[in-house]
Design a protein around this motif. Structure first.
Motif, PDB file in Angstrom:
ATOM      1  N   VAL A   4       0.797  -1.214  -0.070  1.00 11.79           N
ATOM      2  CA  VAL A   4       0.189  -0.050   0.019  1.00 11.79           C
ATOM      3  C   VAL A   4       0.970   1.183  -0.113  1.00 11.79           C
ATOM      4  O   VAL A   4       1.594   1.303   0.888  1.00 11.79           O
ATOM      5  CB  VAL A   4      -0.980  -0.085   1.345  1.00 11.79           C
ATOM      6  N   SER A   5       0.617   2.002  -1.004  1.00  7.83           N
ATOM      7  CA  SER A   5       1.264   3.298  -0.990  1.00  7.83           C
ATOM      8  C   SER A   5       2.757   3.212  -1.565  1.00  7.83           C
ATOM      9  O   SER A   5       3.744   4.107  -1.471  1.00  7.83           O
ATOM     10  CB  SER A   5       1.341   4.126   0.109  1.00  7.83           C
ATOM     11  N   ARG A   6       3.287   2.116  -1.821  1.00  5.89           N
ATOM     12  CA  ARG A   6       4.528   1.932  -2.274  1.00  5.89           C
ATOM     13  C   ARG A   6       4.810   2.671  -3.583  1.00  5.89           C
ATOM     14  O   ARG A   6       3.852   2.676  -4.405  1.00  5.89           O
ATOM     15  CB  ARG A   6       5.009   0.492  -2.394  1.00  5.89           C
ATOM     16  N   ILE A   7       6.223   3.134  -3.808  1.00  5.20           N
ATOM     17  CA  ILE A   7       6.398   3.802  -4.956  1.00  5.20           C
ATOM     18  C   ILE A   7       7.491   3.241  -5.699  1.00  5.20           C
ATOM     19  O   ILE A   7       8.645   3.122  -5.095  1.00  5.20           O
ATOM     20  CB  ILE A   7       6.643   5.354  -4.747  1.00  5.20           C
ATOM     21  N   ALA A   8       7.294   2.800  -6.831  1.00  7.37           N
ATOM     22  CA  ALA A   8       8.303   1.877  -7.727  1.00  7.37           C
ATOM     23  C   ALA A   8       8.646   2.697  -9.032  1.00  7.37           C
ATOM     24  O   ALA A   8       7.817   3.537  -9.294  1.00  7.37           O
ATOM     25  CB  ALA A   8       7.752   0.567  -8.044  1.00  7.37           C
ATOM     26  N   LEU A   9       9.734   2.702  -9.429  1.00  4.76           N
ATOM     27  CA  LEU A   9      10.246   3.173 -10.726  1.00  4.76           C
ATOM     28  C   LEU A   9      11.014   1.986 -11.395  1.00  4.76           C
ATOM     29  O   LEU A   9      11.848   1.228 -10.907  1.00  4.76           O
ATOM     30  CB  LEU A   9      11.398   4.211 -10.518  1.00  4.76           C
ATOM     31  N   THR A  21       6.900  -5.671 -16.095  1.00  7.44           N
ATOM     32  CA  THR A  21       7.095  -5.498 -14.672  1.00  7.44           C
ATOM     33  C   THR A  21       6.271  -4.375 -14.132  1.00  7.44           C
ATOM     34  O   THR A  21       5.716  -4.663 -13.022  1.00  7.44           O
ATOM     35  CB  THR A  21       8.599  -5.252 -14.498  1.00  7.44           C
ATOM     36  N   VAL A  22       6.216  -3.213 -14.812  1.00  7.44           N
ATOM     37  CA  VAL A  22       5.308  -2.210 -14.517  1.00  7.44           C
ATOM     38  C   VAL A  22       3.820  -2.729 -14.173  1.00  7.44           C
ATOM     39  O   VAL A  22       3.322  -2.347 -13.122  1.00  7.44           O
ATOM     40  CB  VAL A  22       5.315  -0.964 -15.288  1.00  7.44           C
ATOM     41  N   GLY A  29      -0.567  -3.398  -6.474  1.00  3.85           N
ATOM     42  CA  GLY A  29      -1.071  -2.295  -5.716  1.00  3.85           C
ATOM     43  C   GLY A  29       0.023  -1.183  -5.450  1.00  3.85           C
ATOM     44  O   GLY A  29       0.034  -0.111  -4.599  1.00  3.85           O
ATOM     45  N   VAL A  30       1.326  -1.309  -6.160  1.00 14.06           N
ATOM     46  CA  VAL A  30       2.264  -0.311  -6.000  1.00 14.06           C
ATOM     47  C   VAL A  30       2.124   0.696  -7.083  1.00 14.06           C
ATOM     48  O   VAL A  30       1.952   0.415  -8.394  1.00 14.06           O
ATOM     49  CB  VAL A  30       3.729  -1.256  -6.386  1.00 14.06           C
ATOM     50  N   HIS A  31       2.374   1.896  -6.832  1.00 16.24           N
ATOM     51  CA  HIS A  31       2.033   2.905  -7.527  1.00 16.24           C
ATOM     52  C   HIS A  31       3.597   3.022  -8.386  1.00 16.24           C
ATOM     53  O   HIS A  31       4.595   3.491  -7.899  1.00 16.24           O
ATOM     54  CB  HIS A  31       1.985   4.456  -6.940  1.00 16.24           C
TER      55      HIS A  31
END
Length: 248
Positions: A4-9, A21-22, A29-31
């Motif tokens: 929850v609310s994780r930010i990935a690039l 992968t995105v 649930g990863v932003h």
């Protein structure tokens, strides 16, 4: 890991394994920030996933351009204040098939290393301050079994005859960098691992009009996603294909 609310690039994410992968991170649930060198392509790819109701944003990032990297870091800091997951997926393979090991030009070596090694290191170093702001940072470096020196030296290995020198050695360097960085981060909340996606049906494995990959793209993204979402008791400084530990 609570996503929850994780930010990935994810770098190099406008197509292929990066795009998938995105998708898979967002489905968990990863932003997720979909990074690409070309703004229009990144936006187009992000819109496709947004249309499926997935939490995806586009971001411009050329791993070989210092100004582009700096701008991306500033953008992520402004939008989100931190980064929880970095997947270094961007990579190229430009070896000339008919040149052998010693016949590859120095330009081929330099261009390959600029993206696959120096670009990866530059992006990681630039984003480390934001990853340190995460309570559980994760770095996934997309390598290849073709980077395994152990397997290349073994005549019985399944990769023994796959000598794509500049690409292979660049991935060996990625593996070595991962071990060094994991040591530095061993007492932090950040975990860094390197992965082999498998022999995937991507454009990189489409040679002379023939598709030489074996796995579908969704399968090729699974290892990156698994390592991106490991819990606090997950590994640090390993080389993986799915649940299998690969030799350096």
């Amino acid at each position: 890991m609570n996503t929850v609310s994780r930010i990935a690039l994810v770098t190099g994410a406008t197509r292929g394994i990066g795009f998938e992968t995105v998708r898979q991170l967002a489905e968990n649930g990863v932003h997720t920030l979909l990074a690409g060198r070309n703004r229009e392509r990144a936006v187009e790819a992000a819109l496709k996933l947004q249309a499926q109701g997935l939490p995806v944003e586009a971001i411009v990032l050329d791993v070989t351009d210092a100004a582009s990297i700096d701008a991306a870091v500033a953008d992520v800091e402004r939008r989100h204040g931190r980064l929880d997951i970095l997947v270094n997926n961007a990579g190229i393979a430009i070896d000339a098939a008919d040149k052998g090991v010693s016949g590859q030009s120095l330009e081929t070596w330099r261009t390959t290393f600029d993206t696959n090694v120096f670009g990866l290191i530059a992006v990681t170093r630039a984003f480390l301050p934001l990853l340190h702001k995460s309570t559980a940072g994760r770095i996934v470096n997309v390598s290849s079994a073709l980077g395994s020196v152990t397997l290349h030296a073994d005549p019985s290995s399944f990769i023994y005859d796959f000598k794509i020198p500049a690409y292979n050695v660049s991935k060996s360097a990625v593996n070595a960098w991962t071990v060094q960085l994991a040591y530095e981060l061993r007492d932090s909340t950040i975990k860094v691992n390197t992965i082999h996606p498998g022999y995937v049906k991507t454009e990189m494995n489409h040679v002379d009009g023939e598709q030489r990959g074996e796995l579908e793209v969704p399968d090729g993204a699974r290892t990156s996603v698994r390592l991106a979402l490991i819990d606090d008791d997950g590994p640090n400084g390993g080389f993986y294909y799915l649940d299998e530990v690969l030799p350096w």
